[in-house]
Scaffold this motif. Sequence first.
Motif, short mmCIF file in Angstrom:
data_model
loop_
_atom_site.label_atom_id
_atom_site.label_comp_id
_atom_site.label_asym_id
_atom_site.label_seq_id
_atom_site.Cartn_x
_atom_site.Cartn_y
_atom_site.Cartn_z
N MET A 30 8.26 16.29 -25.91
CA MET A 30 8.82 15.31 -25.28
C MET A 30 7.89 13.98 -25.89
SD MET A 30 8.56 15.29 -21.03
CE MET A 30 7.37 14.02 -20.96
N THR A 31 8.81 12.74 -25.88
CA THR A 31 8.47 11.68 -26.18
C THR A 31 7.96 10.84 -25.32
OG1 THR A 31 10.40 10.78 -26.36
CG2 THR A 31 9.91 11.32 -28.41
N GLU A 32 6.58 10.05 -25.40
CA GLU A 32 6.12 9.17 -24.50
C GLU A 32 7.11 8.28 -24.11
OE1 GLU A 32 3.28 8.22 -22.72
OE2 GLU A 32 2.83 10.43 -22.97
N PRO A 33 7.22 7.77 -22.73
CA PRO A 33 7.93 6.48 -22.31
C PRO A 33 7.31 5.22 -23.03
CG PRO A 33 6.97 7.60 -20.75
CD PRO A 33 6.59 8.46 -21.61
N MET A 34 8.38 4.39 -23.08
CA MET A 34 7.59 2.96 -23.48
C MET A 34 6.45 2.57 -22.51
SD MET A 34 7.63 0.63 -25.74
CE MET A 34 9.05 0.77 -26.79
N VAL A 35 6.95 2.54 -21.24
CA VAL A 35 5.91 2.12 -20.17
C VAL A 35 5.70 3.26 -19.14
CG1 VAL A 35 5.32 0.60 -18.13
CG2 VAL A 35 6.72 -0.19 -20.37
N ARG A 36 4.49 3.51 -19.17
CA ARG A 36 4.34 4.78 -17.82
C ARG A 36 3.39 4.03 -16.99
NH1 ARG A 36 1.44 9.98 -18.00
NH2 ARG A 36 1.20 9.61 -20.49
N ALA A 37 3.78 4.08 -15.74
CA ALA A 37 2.66 3.20 -14.79
C ALA A 37 2.46 4.60 -13.86
CB ALA A 37 3.29 2.24 -13.81
N GLU A 38 1.01 4.90 -13.46
CA GLU A 38 0.64 6.02 -12.45
C GLU A 38 -0.25 5.46 -11.50
OE1 GLU A 38 0.69 9.59 -16.00
OE2 GLU A 38 -1.30 8.97 -14.93
N GLY A 39 0.22 5.40 -10.35
CA GLY A 39 -0.46 4.81 -9.25
C GLY A 39 -1.24 3.43 -9.53
N VAL A 40 -0.28 2.51 -10.00
CA VAL A 40 -1.20 1.18 -10.55
C VAL A 40 -1.19 0.29 -9.29
CG1 VAL A 40 -0.38 -1.01 -11.59
CG2 VAL A 40 -0.37 1.26 -13.00
N CYS A 41 -2.50 -0.31 -9.23
CA CYS A 41 -3.02 -0.97 -7.97
C CYS A 41 -3.42 -2.23 -8.50
CB CYS A 41 -3.96 -0.24 -7.11
SG CYS A 41 -3.38 1.26 -6.33
N LYS A 42 -3.25 -3.35 -7.91
CA LYS A 42 -3.79 -4.74 -8.24
C LYS A 42 -3.86 -5.50 -6.89
CE LYS A 42 -4.98 -8.06 -10.48
NZ LYS A 42 -6.25 -8.17 -11.43
N SER A 43 -5.25 -5.89 -6.85
CA SER A 43 -5.63 -6.76 -5.71
C SER A 43 -6.12 -8.15 -6.18
CB SER A 43 -6.62 -6.29 -4.63
OG SER A 43 -6.16 -5.05 -4.22
N TYR A 44 -5.82 -9.31 -5.46
CA TYR A 44 -6.50 -10.43 -5.54
C TYR A 44 -7.31 -10.50 -4.40
CZ TYR A 44 -2.80 -11.47 -9.22
OH TYR A 44 -2.05 -11.35 -10.40
N GLY A 45 -8.65 -10.73 -4.77
CA GLY A 45 -9.62 -10.67 -3.35
C GLY A 45 -9.21 -9.56 -2.50
N ARG A 46 -8.89 -9.82 -1.29
CA ARG A 46 -8.45 -9.03 -0.21
C ARG A 46 -6.96 -8.98 -0.03
NH1 ARG A 46 -11.68 -10.80 4.80
NH2 ARG A 46 -10.28 -9.32 5.98
N LEU A 47 -6.37 -9.47 -1.10
CA LEU A 47 -4.55 -9.18 -1.00
C LEU A 47 -4.32 -8.13 -1.96
CD1 LEU A 47 -1.86 -10.58 -0.17
CD2 LEU A 47 -1.92 -11.75 -2.04
N GLU A 48 -3.57 -7.04 -1.56
CA GLU A 48 -3.22 -6.00 -2.33
C GLU A 48 -1.68 -6.24 -2.61
OE1 GLU A 48 -4.08 -2.98 0.87
OE2 GLU A 48 -4.74 -1.63 -0.95
N VAL A 49 -1.87 -6.54 -3.85
CA VAL A 49 -0.42 -7.14 -4.59
C VAL A 49 0.32 -5.77 -4.97
CG1 VAL A 49 0.70 -8.49 -6.15
CG2 VAL A 49 -1.30 -9.24 -5.07
#
Length: 254
Positions: free
Chosen positions: A1-20
């Motif tokens: 199987m070839t790796e995808p170009m982008v693979r996101a697994e459970g990606v989380c990002k917050s700015y301070g208390r704001l969960e974006v």
Amino acid sequence: MTEPMVRAEGVCKSYGRLEVLRGIDLEVAHGEVMCVIGPSGSGKSTFLRCINHLEKVDAGRLYVDGDLVGYRQRGDRLHELREDEVAHKRRSIGMVFQRFNLFPHMTALENITEAPVGVLGRPKASARAHALDLLDQVGLGDKAAAYPNQLSGGQQQRVAIARALAMEPKLMLFDEPTSALDPELVGDVLEVMRKLAEQGMTMVVVTHEMGFAREVGDSLVFMDEGVVVEHGNPRDVLGNPQEERTQAFLSKVL
Ligand code: ADP
Ligand code: MG
């Protein structure tokens, strides 16, 4: 199987208390054109910025072409990338923003050759030849000597695309590339993007252009409040949305 170009697994990002971003799971295959739609503030730009190393992911994992973004793996230990290593990774990703951010004091040609010469150390003559070829490809073969303020918004945006392509990226990210344009200028930019897609470029495109998403996109993602609400074939998502939130959004924009 070839790796995808982008693979996101459970990606989380917050700015301070704001969960974006609240757990994004997505894959973009090599050569795939993924379009991303969703209301303002849903985290679309943040997701692109994470892919492009402009933001750090707080939790989850994000891979570009098999490499964990932001880290280098040695054994089972992860080391944060140094700034120069990040800069090196970013060279292989092209990004086009809503606002054409060309250098105002440089001609179209100079804008395009600046990074290949300055960053990659390409000889000036070959960078020029490549830039002229790219200008041709975006329909601006006669504008090499023009300064940004002598070009329309659509022409500037096409120069911005050519500038990104000059670095020979393996992935192109577009963040609402036509949103700031007068309606009559949108078509030429979308046409350039369509040709790029036909040439096999892997693209993630945040857009409000549903026609483009339907006709050019291989997949369509609807994001809302930092999650992927719906993801599938563009015709299915647009024509037969399964989720109430998608239906509500589409009824406003279609
Ligand atoms: P979209 O592109 O879908 O409109 P964004 O990813 O730009 O959404 O933004 C998602 C949310 O994150 C918004 O509420 C925005 O105000 C917030 N946000 C984005 N960037 C920052 C930042 N650098 N600092 C604080 N909040 C931010
Ligand atoms: Mg945005």
